[in-house]
Design an enzyme around this catalytic site. Structure first.
Site, PDB file in Angstrom:
ATOM      1  N   GLY A  16       0.822  -1.211   0.000  1.00 54.19           N
ATOM      2  CA  GLY A  16       0.000   0.000   0.000  1.00 54.19           C
ATOM      3  C   GLY A  16       0.848   1.251   0.000  1.00 54.19           C
ATOM      4  N   ALA A  17       1.975   1.188  -0.729  1.00 56.93           N
ATOM      5  CA  ALA A  17       3.003   2.225  -0.623  1.00 56.93           C
ATOM      6  C   ALA A  17       2.808   3.415  -1.547  1.00 56.93           C
ATOM      7  CB  ALA A  17       4.380   1.597  -0.904  1.00 56.93           C
ATOM      8  N   ARG A  19       0.412   5.697  -1.672  1.00 53.92           N
ATOM      9  CA  ARG A  19      -0.188   6.917  -1.140  1.00 53.92           C
ATOM     10  C   ARG A  19      -0.488   6.746   0.339  1.00 53.92           C
ATOM     11  NH1 ARG A  19      -5.971   7.921  -3.612  1.00 53.92           N
ATOM     12  NH2 ARG A  19      -7.128   7.298  -1.759  1.00 53.92           N
ATOM     13  N   ASP A  63      -0.898  -6.956  -6.443  1.00 48.50           N
ATOM     14  CA  ASP A  63      -2.256  -7.131  -5.938  1.00 48.50           C
ATOM     15  C   ASP A  63      -2.157  -8.081  -4.751  1.00 48.50           C
ATOM     16  OD1 ASP A  63      -4.855  -7.803  -5.354  1.00 48.50           O
ATOM     17  OD2 ASP A  63      -5.356  -8.535  -7.360  1.00 48.50           O
ATOM     18  N   VAL A  64      -2.308  -7.548  -3.539  1.00 48.17           N
ATOM     19  CA  VAL A  64      -2.078  -8.374  -2.346  1.00 48.17           C
ATOM     20  C   VAL A  64      -3.114  -9.481  -2.190  1.00 48.17           C
ATOM     21  CG1 VAL A  64      -0.898  -6.508  -1.128  1.00 48.17           C
ATOM     22  CG2 VAL A  64      -3.377  -6.818  -0.816  1.00 48.17           C
ATOM     23  N   SER A 141      -7.644  -2.035  12.313  1.00 48.51           N
ATOM     24  CA  SER A 141      -8.483  -0.851  12.469  1.00 48.51           C
ATOM     25  C   SER A 141      -9.222  -0.953  13.788  1.00 48.51           C
ATOM     26  CB  SER A 141      -9.483  -0.750  11.317  1.00 48.51           C
ATOM     27  OG  SER A 141     -10.453   0.245  11.576  1.00 48.51           O
ATOM     28  N   TYR A 154     -16.020  -4.428   6.301  1.00 52.90           N
ATOM     29  CA  TYR A 154     -14.705  -3.861   6.618  1.00 52.90           C
ATOM     30  C   TYR A 154     -14.318  -4.203   8.055  1.00 52.90           C
ATOM     31  CZ  TYR A 154     -11.147  -0.294   7.594  1.00 52.90           C
ATOM     32  OH  TYR A 154      -9.995   0.358   7.964  1.00 52.90           O
ATOM     33  N   ALA A 155     -15.258  -4.013   8.985  1.00 52.56           N
ATOM     34  CA  ALA A 155     -14.982  -4.331  10.383  1.00 52.56           C
ATOM     35  C   ALA A 155     -14.645  -5.807  10.551  1.00 52.56           C
ATOM     36  CB  ALA A 155     -16.181  -3.953  11.251  1.00 52.56           C
ATOM     37  N   LYS A 158     -11.106  -6.527   9.313  1.00 50.74           N
ATOM     38  CA  LYS A 158     -10.052  -6.039  10.206  1.00 50.74           C
ATOM     39  C   LYS A 158     -10.027  -6.812  11.517  1.00 50.74           C
ATOM     40  CE  LYS A 158      -8.272  -2.909   7.543  1.00 50.74           C
ATOM     41  NZ  LYS A 158      -6.880  -3.013   7.044  1.00 50.74           N
TER      42      LYS A 158
END
Length: 257
Positions: A16-17, A19, A63-64, A141, A154-155, A158
């Site tokens: 994710g480098a 930005r 693409d991770v 997160s 998303y939760a 994470k």
């Protein structure tokens, strides 16, 4: 960023480098003396990415969520740097959808990047760290611990990152590998996009809420001044006895209440 030698001879991959927090981390790590490979699904932004300088920084597309893509990128990075000492896995995505409206495709997308991507990148790093030890820092997160309305997938993803990180800290500690998770509270391009989707009334209410929830300053932090120094520490030998932890770098947002 003032140059130091805190990370001299350290070889670090940052996902994710291109930005946000990832680009900020790369700048700080290079300034601290590390040799760094930045991975991202897009090319670095000209105004946010570091300059290669003396050759201690390279970038690869990755693409991770794809094991083939990650394996190729990690192998190339390790070959270029001559080894690997640290993985800082920042890459992730967020989508806002009410829980009852999340589709299978959107669930798979978010879980694929955030949860499966964490597994894939950590596994890709493992064989290179196994014989010498090293550091893994995964980005989670507060949502993974507290939940987040409008972002159930998303939760959940994470939360998976938190559980995965605690587990590999136990399993891989025998190899001298530490694994910790970051719960960031930073003002990033992703957060800017979220704010841009709010009405003026929603924005006022949101900012009022943030001012009440964050004891230090009442708003999210700056990646360069508030997050990057923490990552330099976690990548260094000074953090060798810290593992299996979730570090909330968020001005007190996730404080135990």
């Amino acid at each position: 960023m003032r140059p130091t030698n805190a990370l001299s001879e350290k070889r670090i991959i940052v996902t994710g480098a291109a930005r946000g927090i990832g680009a900020s981390a790369v700048r700080a790590l290079v300034a601290a003396g590390a040799t760094v490979t930045g991975l991202d699904i897009t090319e670095p932004l000209e105004n946010g990415a570091p300059v290669p300088g003396d050759g201690r920084l390279t970038h690869h597309l990755c693409d991770v969520s794809s094991r083939q893509s990650a394996s190729l990128a990690f192998d190339s990075a390790v070959k270029t740097m001559g080894g690997l000492d640290v993985l800082i896995h920042v890459a992730g995505i967020q989508r806002y959808t009410p829980a009852e409206s999340i589709t299978d495709d959107e669930w798979d997308l978010v879980m694929g990047v955030n949860a499966r991507g964490t597994m894939i990148t950590n596994q890709a790093a493992f064989p290179h760290l196994k014989d010498r030890g090293g550091r893994i820092v995964n980005f989670a997160s507060a949502a993974g611990a507290m939940g987040l309305r409008g972002c159930a997938h998303y939760a959940a993803s994470k939360g998976a990152v938190l559980a995965w990180t605690r587990t590999i800290a136990q399993e891989w500690g025998q190899y001298g590998i530490t694994a910790n998770a970051i719960a960031p509270g930073m003002w990033t391009p992703m957060y800017e996009a979220t704010r841009s989707g709010m009405t003026p009334e929603q924005l006022v209410a949101h900012d009022r809420g943030m001012a009440m929830m964050i004891p230090l300053g009442g708003k999210l932090g700056d990646p360069d001044t508030d997050m990057a120094p923490v990552l330099v520490f976690l990548a260094s030998d000074a953090s060798h006895f810290i593992t299996g932890q979730t570090l909330a770098v968020d001005g007190g947002l996730m404080m135990v209440r």
